[in-house]
Design a protein around this motif. Sequence first.
Motif, PDB file in Angstrom:
ATOM      1  N   TYR A 160      -5.093  13.726  -3.093  1.00 43.86           N
ATOM      2  CA  TYR A 160      -4.708  12.537  -2.345  1.00 43.86           C
ATOM      3  C   TYR A 160      -4.762  11.340  -3.285  1.00 43.86           C
ATOM      4  O   TYR A 160      -5.594  11.290  -4.190  1.00 43.86           O
ATOM      5  CB  TYR A 160      -5.679  12.274  -1.181  1.00 43.86           C
ATOM      6  N   GLY A 182       0.697   5.622  -0.379  1.00 46.63           N
ATOM      7  CA  GLY A 182      -0.193   6.776  -0.355  1.00 46.63           C
ATOM      8  C   GLY A 182       0.575   8.061  -0.553  1.00 46.63           C
ATOM      9  O   GLY A 182       1.760   8.141  -0.237  1.00 46.63           O
ATOM     10  N   LEU A 215      -4.087   6.855  -3.199  1.00 49.56           N
ATOM     11  CA  LEU A 215      -3.798   5.638  -2.467  1.00 49.56           C
ATOM     12  C   LEU A 215      -3.739   4.509  -3.486  1.00 49.56           C
ATOM     13  O   LEU A 215      -4.631   4.374  -4.324  1.00 49.56           O
ATOM     14  CB  LEU A 215      -4.900   5.366  -1.433  1.00 49.56           C
ATOM     15  N   VAL A 234       0.860  -1.181   0.000  1.00 50.64           N
ATOM     16  CA  VAL A 234       0.000   0.000   0.000  1.00 50.64           C
ATOM     17  C   VAL A 234       0.899   1.235   0.000  1.00 50.64           C
ATOM     18  O   VAL A 234       1.825   1.342   0.807  1.00 50.64           O
ATOM     19  CB  VAL A 234      -0.922   0.033   1.235  1.00 50.64           C
TER      20      VAL A 234
END
Length: 135
Positions: free
Chosen positions: A96, A63, A98, A61
Amino acid sequence: MRRLILGALSFSVPAMAGANGLLDAYHQAQEQDQTFQAAEHQRDASIEAKPQAWSVLLPQVTGQGSIERDRQHLLHSTSSSQTSTGDVQWFGTRSYSLALNQVIFDWSAFQTVAQSDKEVAQAQATYRSAEQSLI
């Protein structure tokens, strides 16, 4: 009866003191022996290699985020007085992101995991051998 208990205690106390002395001597030898210390550190490093090999197969993951603020001067001129007046305006932007990545199948990663199992077993055997030599 008391004499029997006191007699039994008098024989067991020196035996326990001797056992504690041997155990203390063994722990000191573990701290002092460089071969044992090297085998212990190698074992610990090999044990850590196994989770690292598995980490390639786990989800990744990532971000990111950013905030921007821009200032803009707006000039207004009036035709009657030939003067300019300025206004300041602020504009804000936020973004943003992710991302999630998952390996479905990677044969080389599975081979690395199998190899790390063998390395852990080898390091454990070397550690046990150094431990037996120390004893």
